[in-house]
Scaffold this motif. Structure first.
Motif, PDB file in Angstrom:
ATOM      1  N   PRO A 165       0.883  -1.015  -0.005  1.00  0.00           N
ATOM      2  CA  PRO A 165      -0.157   0.068   0.005  1.00  0.00           C
ATOM      3  C   PRO A 165       0.803   1.124  -0.147  1.00  0.00           C
ATOM      4  CG  PRO A 165       0.106  -0.963   2.323  1.00  0.00           C
ATOM      5  CD  PRO A 165       0.815  -1.991   1.210  1.00  0.00           C
ATOM      6  N   ASP A 166       0.154   2.138  -0.553  1.00  0.00           N
ATOM      7  CA  ASP A 166       1.080   3.474  -0.577  1.00  0.00           C
ATOM      8  C   ASP A 166       1.331   3.884   0.953  1.00  0.00           C
ATOM      9  OD1 ASP A 166       2.032   6.038  -1.642  1.00  0.00           O
ATOM     10  OD2 ASP A 166       0.433   6.963  -0.784  1.00  0.00           O
ATOM     11  N   ALA A 167       2.693   4.326   0.917  1.00  0.00           N
ATOM     12  CA  ALA A 167       3.384   4.497   2.309  1.00  0.00           C
ATOM     13  C   ALA A 167       2.113   5.770   3.182  1.00  0.00           C
ATOM     14  CB  ALA A 167       4.493   5.319   2.128  1.00  0.00           C
ATOM     15  N   ASP A 168       1.970   5.515   4.165  1.00  0.00           N
ATOM     16  CA  ASP A 168       1.130   6.474   5.140  1.00  0.00           C
ATOM     17  C   ASP A 168       2.354   7.356   5.528  1.00  0.00           C
ATOM     18  OD1 ASP A 168      -0.467   7.594   6.345  1.00  0.00           O
ATOM     19  OD2 ASP A 168      -0.923   5.728   7.834  1.00  0.00           O
ATOM     20  N   THR A 169       2.009   8.679   5.272  1.00  0.00           N
ATOM     21  CA  THR A 169       3.171   9.645   5.789  1.00  0.00           C
ATOM     22  C   THR A 169       2.520  10.211   7.197  1.00  0.00           C
ATOM     23  OG1 THR A 169       1.462  11.416   4.681  1.00  0.00           O
ATOM     24  CG2 THR A 169       3.251  10.386   3.205  1.00  0.00           C
ATOM     25  N   ALA A 662      -8.215 -12.076  13.807  1.00  0.00           N
ATOM     26  CA  ALA A 662      -9.179 -10.927  14.546  1.00  0.00           C
ATOM     27  C   ALA A 662      -9.471  -9.818  13.809  1.00  0.00           C
ATOM     28  CB  ALA A 662      -8.797 -10.739  16.157  1.00  0.00           C
ATOM     29  N   LEU A 663      -8.003  -9.310  13.524  1.00  0.00           N
ATOM     30  CA  LEU A 663      -8.408  -7.893  12.731  1.00  0.00           C
ATOM     31  C   LEU A 663      -9.002  -8.103  11.217  1.00  0.00           C
ATOM     32  CD1 LEU A 663      -4.747  -6.555  13.291  1.00  0.00           C
ATOM     33  CD2 LEU A 663      -6.882  -5.700  13.986  1.00  0.00           C
ATOM     34  N   ARG A 699      -8.347   4.141   7.027  1.00  0.00           N
ATOM     35  CA  ARG A 699      -8.085   3.818   8.584  1.00  0.00           C
ATOM     36  C   ARG A 699      -9.173   2.830   9.015  1.00  0.00           C
ATOM     37  NH1 ARG A 699      -4.384   5.723   7.197  1.00  0.00           N
ATOM     38  NH2 ARG A 699      -3.020   7.432   8.289  1.00  0.00           N
ATOM     39  N   MET A 700      -8.844   1.908   9.902  1.00  0.00           N
ATOM     40  CA  MET A 700      -9.785   1.383  10.585  1.00  0.00           C
ATOM     41  C   MET A 700      -9.619   1.295  12.299  1.00  0.00           C
ATOM     42  SD  MET A 700     -10.260  -3.016  10.208  1.00  0.00           S
ATOM     43  CE  MET A 700      -9.016  -3.325  11.247  1.00  0.00           C
ATOM     44  N   ALA A 709      -3.570   1.793  10.416  1.00  0.00           N
ATOM     45  CA  ALA A 709      -3.350   2.430   9.280  1.00  0.00           C
ATOM     46  C   ALA A 709      -3.435   1.331   7.977  1.00  0.00           C
ATOM     47  CB  ALA A 709      -2.177   2.978   9.215  1.00  0.00           C
ATOM     48  N   ALA A 710      -3.409   1.878   6.652  1.00  0.00           N
ATOM     49  CA  ALA A 710      -3.384   1.210   5.458  1.00  0.00           C
ATOM     50  C   ALA A 710      -2.324   0.104   5.275  1.00  0.00           C
ATOM     51  CB  ALA A 710      -3.117   2.005   4.414  1.00  0.00           C
ATOM     52  N   ALA A 711      -1.032   0.489   5.937  1.00  0.00           N
ATOM     53  CA  ALA A 711       0.053  -0.468   6.036  1.00  0.00           C
ATOM     54  C   ALA A 711      -0.296  -1.893   6.764  1.00  0.00           C
ATOM     55  CB  ALA A 711       1.180   0.243   6.681  1.00  0.00           C
ATOM     56  N   GLN A 712      -1.107  -1.664   7.714  1.00  0.00           N
ATOM     57  CA  GLN A 712      -1.491  -2.971   8.415  1.00  0.00           C
ATOM     58  C   GLN A 712      -2.887  -3.621   7.745  1.00  0.00           C
ATOM     59  OE1 GLN A 712      -1.773  -0.380  12.090  1.00  0.00           O
ATOM     60  NE2 GLN A 712      -1.121  -2.349  13.326  1.00  0.00           N
ATOM     61  N   ILE A 713      -3.849  -2.961   7.319  1.00  0.00           N
ATOM     62  CA  ILE A 713      -4.851  -3.507   7.037  1.00  0.00           C
ATOM     63  C   ILE A 713      -5.017  -3.900   5.773  1.00  0.00           C
ATOM     64  CG2 ILE A 713      -6.396  -2.291   8.629  1.00  0.00           C
ATOM     65  CD1 ILE A 713      -7.437  -0.563   6.419  1.00  0.00           C
ATOM     66  N   VAL A 714      -4.323  -3.399   4.695  1.00  0.00           N
ATOM     67  CA  VAL A 714      -4.210  -3.889   3.294  1.00  0.00           C
ATOM     68  C   VAL A 714      -3.631  -5.167   3.099  1.00  0.00           C
ATOM     69  CG1 VAL A 714      -3.232  -3.395   1.060  1.00  0.00           C
ATOM     70  CG2 VAL A 714      -4.290  -1.496   2.161  1.00  0.00           C
ATOM     71  N   PRO A 715      -2.513  -5.608   3.845  1.00  0.00           N
ATOM     72  CA  PRO A 715      -2.017  -6.989   3.568  1.00  0.00           C
ATOM     73  C   PRO A 715      -3.179  -7.873   4.188  1.00  0.00           C
ATOM     74  CG  PRO A 715      -0.525  -5.780   4.638  1.00  0.00           C
ATOM     75  CD  PRO A 715      -1.365  -4.853   4.521  1.00  0.00           C
ATOM     76  N   LEU A 716      -3.706  -7.746   5.201  1.00  0.00           N
ATOM     77  CA  LEU A 716      -4.734  -8.647   5.861  1.00  0.00           C
ATOM     78  C   LEU A 716      -5.768  -9.009   4.594  1.00  0.00           C
ATOM     79  CD1 LEU A 716      -5.331  -7.421   9.388  1.00  0.00           C
ATOM     80  CD2 LEU A 716      -3.979  -9.456   8.703  1.00  0.00           C
ATOM     81  N   ALA A 717      -6.483  -7.615   4.109  1.00  0.00           N
ATOM     82  CA  ALA A 717      -7.158  -7.835   2.941  1.00  0.00           C
ATOM     83  C   ALA A 717      -6.905  -8.496   1.799  1.00  0.00           C
ATOM     84  CB  ALA A 717      -7.586  -6.271   2.503  1.00  0.00           C
ATOM     85  N   ARG A 718      -5.680  -8.515   1.548  1.00  0.00           N
ATOM     86  CA  ARG A 718      -5.259  -9.202   0.291  1.00  0.00           C
ATOM     87  C   ARG A 718      -5.321 -10.644   0.717  1.00  0.00           C
ATOM     88  NH1 ARG A 718      -0.552  -7.658   0.256  1.00  0.00           N
ATOM     89  NH2 ARG A 718      -0.505  -5.918  -1.095  1.00  0.00           N
TER      90      ARG A 718
END
Length: 911
Positions: A165-169, A662-663, A699-700, A709-718
């Motif tokens: 995912p795009d780096a969260d700044t 769980a996430l 965000r979640m 943040a996206a860096a955490q949830i996008v890999p889980l979504a994939r």
């Protein structure tokens, strides 16, 4: 001429005529690219070869006008090749005229009645804006781009990883930063190229037509695998399975000229028009393999080329094996586990087809008879040498090293029987086939000659066709015997590397033995990541010499009892049957440091290599060698992003897995319940501007109130297959915000990240187009952001999505951009308006020269009409340096922290 032959010739001519305009257009595009960017001697040679071949075929099928034009073009190219010089200005002008006559260049914008280019937002003379709707050229309604020059600097090869995912700044308060990935090392200054001449024109020439579709290959493409000196043409009859898609992507990346087909009749038609170097037939078409083989055999006979045929079968059955054999397949692959297996076989066959010139020693005292046999074999593509004096035969064999000896039985001074006995006394010639060519009918004489080591008799006079077939069959069998003997002695005496099949067998044995409980041992996967760049700089032969030197170096520095094998173009596998995780990692670090710290000398120039190493221990209970090597290769890719360049494979831990589960459940509920949140961060023009534009960040919030943040949830979504749903949620809410702001007369432009997997989802493009149409939105208010490495893995699907959406005004941004050939190839193909630099360019420990590299990227981007965005800008000094480098926009905490409101004052922004 029989009626059947006449009908077949008519059908072949018709098929060729249908494909001729496309082949001419491809040649014209390549020639125009050389005229625009500068010639190199290898490209000149390949172009001449293709023009020559097409000219001959066109003449054979009665296309006199096209053949004459191609012949004139061939002559101009041949003149430069004969003098070993690149075309000068006069030759360029002549070639330009010939190309325009052959395939007229597209009309200029003013000739098409297209409106003049709009004035760019910046008055800087460093920028150049493409004509209106330039990026809609795939829709067929856009003018060609303005003439432009291109930078001649190439960089190191790209590392291809999974989508990130795009780096969260804006890191969450209290959350530690992730470790900084290793910054991209700046390539060393290129030494003087070896055997590659290149000229750069002083004035730009018109670019090739963008209207014609072209293979999805990076421009300029990297060279094919080691040892292949020209671009190989491959026809792939694909059923679209996972392995096939991966294979096509890797073939294109390696520089093969790939023709994708999904219909057996279309393949047969194309074979009748232009001969390829290889044909791949997927398992879904195995029932058609015999009819394909019949057409291919006619193509082989007509062209005189050794065209490799590789068939893939989903099952190991007598029927599929027999069908492949009847079709004349060179290889039948049963359920290949990955593209590497198919690539390895294809590379083996193509290299064999190139290097397989048969060497035949003709021993005959009658010179006219000898020259007759020599001319027949030479015309068949073999290398033949004549010896008329029996006393010179042993010396000739030592120097020539023939695959076979064709010998007269009766010669003065020493007859064939005596000479054969002398040859067999030499160990190195013990298994060289010796065939007698004689008119002797006495069976006792035959037996006597065979008893001293002869292999067969051919009776004079012999028909040329029978002579060629006999020699070919004998040499093929002899080489197969030698190949099997080499497998029994599996070490390359030159490098000390083991054959790959032998090493894989040892790995499988170790894994099988460990299934009882003692799972010791493991493998190291070593990858050199700047070989494609070196191949461009040094040439194929020099890089292959370099890799052989590297092979010896690796063998010298591995531990006792370890085995090493070359696994791919620039990959090595080291097997340690007794090691465990910690010791394997120690060995990996040692090897990586030794390789990276050593200077290899090539043509007098010191060359430094960059290696990454993945480590896999067998303690993780892998099913077979393929699973272990896949894990090691994945670890190697991750290692390339770390400072140490070494990564050990670790399966997910149970506690971590439970937390991720769980996430994932929370994420699923948040998507279904519309409970995700969006934050926005301004993207500000360094030259000043009034457009309100923001990066959209997802965000979640979990049950405990923690923000993810996206860096955490996008890999889980994939991993859970939720990525398309997540991307659609973000995109839908972004469109809603755009709609609301428009109704308030406060228009906004939003950058929204989307994964290539979501773009490939059926109906995703239609859904987005309908959303834009239903809301009557201005398409340019939405900028879809695509991660470069993610797109490189799904280039065809992404291109189809972008082609459809540019018609609705949607614009695109390529993020995490690094100046490497693979990503530059993606940039050439996609309709991108914005380029967002990779965050590692802005790390605190970025290497010296990064600023110069950024400036170079900006200059090249502006020549393409692209705007450049710098993310992660944290301080004013960095912003000032980026402004001096010509960057157009910046994004980061210096501008503003990400928040829920879109109230940044763009008009008054002063940085």
């Amino acid at each position: 001429m029989p009626a059947a032959d006449t009908q077949q010739r008519a059908e072949l001519r018709l098929a060729f005529l249908r494909h001729l305009p496309r082949r001419i257009d491809v040649i014209a595009q390549r020639a125009r690219r050389f005229l625009r960017d500068g010639w190199d001697i290898n490209g000149l040679s390949v172009l001449h070869e293709d023009v020559q071949r097409l000219s001959g075929v066109a003449g054979r099928y009665g296309e006199v006008a096209a053949s004459e034009r191609l012949t004139v073009l061939e002559g101009v190219l041949a003149e430069s090749l004969a003098r070993q010089v690149l075309p000068d200005a006069e030759a360029d002008a002549q070639l330009q005229q010939l190309i325009d006559d052959l395939a007229p260049a597209p009309l200029a914008p003013h000739e098409q009645g297209v409106e003049a280019p709009r004035v760019p937002h910046s008055t800087s003379d460093r920028s150049e804006v493409a004509p209106p709707r330039y990026w809609r050229r795939w829709a067929g309604d856009a003018p060609p781009p303005a003439a432009q020059t291109r930078d001649a600097v190439d960089h190191a090869a790209a590392d291809v990883t999974a989508f990130e995912p795009d780096a969260d700044t804006t890191p969450d308060p209290g959350r530690p930063r992730d470790p900084a990935p290793e910054p991209a090392a700046r390539p060393e200054p290129a030494p003087e190229p070896v055997r590659i001449l290149r000229s750069v024109p002083t004035t730009p020439l018109p670019p090739p037509s963008p209207a014609a579709p072209r293979a999805l290959t990076p421009v300029p493409p990297p060279m094919p695998p080691a040892g292949i000196g020209t671009r190989r043409r491959v026809y792939h009859l694909s059923d679209g399975n996972r392995v096939s898609v991966e294979l096509d992507q890797r073939l294109e990346t390696l520089g093969y000229e790939l023709e994708l087909l999904d219909n057996g009749d279309e393949l047969k038609e194309l074979l009748g028009a232009v001969a390829p170097d290889a044909v791949l037939v997927d398992a879904g078409f195995i029932e058609e393999i015999e009819s394909i083989g019949a057409v291919l055999q006619h193509t082989r006979e007509r062209s005189g080329a050794r065209i490799a045929l590789v068939a893939i079968s989903a099952e190991d059955s007598m029927q599929s094996r027999l069908a492949a054999r009847r079709a004349g397949a060179n290889a039948l692959l049963l359920r290949p586990q990955g593209a590497s297996e198919v690539l390895g076989k294809l590379d083996e066959l193509l290299n064999a087809a190139r290097d397989e010139t048969y060497r035949v020693l003709i021993v005959e005292d009658d010179r006219s008879q000898a020259l007759f046999a020599e001319s027949i074999l030479r015309n068949a593509g073999m290398e033949a040498r004549v010896v008329t004096d029996a006393f010179e035969v042993l010396d000739a064999m030592a120097g020539f090293k023939p695959d076979m000896v064709l010998m007269d039985l009766y010669m003065p001074q020493c007859d064939g029987t005596e000479l054969t006995a002398l040859i067999r006394e030499r160990e190195e010639f013990l298994h060289t086939p010796i065939v007698f060519l004689s008119g002797e009918s006495d069976q006792d004489k035959h037996f006597e000659a065979l008893s001293v080591g002869g292999d067969d008799f051919l009776s004079k006079p012999i028909r040329p066709k029978h002579l060629i077939a006999s020699v070919s069959n004998r040499v093929q069998r002899a080489r197969a015997v030698r190949a099997r003997a080499a497998l029994r002695d599996p070490v390359d005496p030159d490098t000390g590397l083991y054959h790959r099949s032998y090493l894989l067998d040892r790995v499988n044995e170790s894994i099988d033995q460990g299934n009882g409980g003692d799972r010791s041992g493991g493998v190291l996967f070593i990858e050199i990541d700047n070989v494609p760049d070196l191949r461009e700089r040094l040439g194929l032969s020099n890089v292959e010499t370099l890799l052989r030197d590297l092979s010896r170096y690796v063998v010298r520095h591995i531990g006792e009892g370890m085995l090493a094998s070359r696994y791919g173009d620039a990959c090595f596998v080291v097997f340690d049957g007794a090691g465990e995780g910690a010791s394997l990692e120690t060995q990996a670090r040692y090897l990586r440091d030794r390789v990276n710290g050593h200077s290899f000398i090539v043509s007098g120039q010191p060359i430094r290599l960059r290696a990454a190493v993945g480590v896999t221990a067998f303690e993780h209970a892998f099913a077979d060698a393929g699973a272990a090597l896949n894990a090691a290769e994945r670890a190697c890719r991750q290692a390339r992003l770390t400072d140490v360049g070494v990564r050990r494979f670790e399966p997910p831990r149970r506690a971590e897995q439970e937390q991720n589960d769980a996430l994932t459940a929370t994420l699923r509920r948040a998507i279904d319940g519309d409970a995700l949140e969006l934050l926005y961060q301004p993207i500000v023009a360094l030259q000043g501007g009034e457009d309100a534009q923001y990066q959209t960040l997802v965000r979640m919030r979990d049950e405990a109130g923690r923000i993810h943040a996206a860096a955490q949830i996008v890999p889980l979504a994939r991993a859970a297959g939720l990525l398309p749903a997540l991307d659609r949620w973000v995109l839908g809410h972004a469109l809603q915000v755009i709609d609301e702001r428009r109704s308030e007369l406060r228009p906004v432009k939003l950058f929204v990240s989307q994964s290539a997997a979501s773009l490939a989802e059926a109906g995703h493009g239609d859904w987005l187009a309908n959303q834009i149409g239903a809301r009557k939105l201005a398409g340019d208010s939405l900028i879809i952001e695509l991660v470069a490495r993610d797109v490189a893995d799904r280039l065809q699907e992404t291109l189809a999505f972008c082609t459809a959406l540019v018609a609705h005004g949607v614009r695109f941004c390529l993020s995490q951009y690094r100046a490497v050939p693979d990503i530059d190839g993606v940039l050439e193909l996609l309709p991108v308006d914005f380029l967002k630099l990779d965050g590692r360019y802005f790390e605190p420990n970025a290497p010296a020269g990064t600023r110069d590299e950024i400036r170079l990227i900006v200059e090249r981007s502006h020549r393409r009409g692209l705007s450049v965005i710098a993310p992660r800008v944290e301080d004013a000094q960095s912003a000032a340096q980026l402004w001096m480098s010509g960057v157009d926009y910046i994004q980061g905490n210096l501008v503003q922290l990400a928040g829920r409101e879109l109230e940044f004052d763009f008009q008054s922004a002063v940085l």
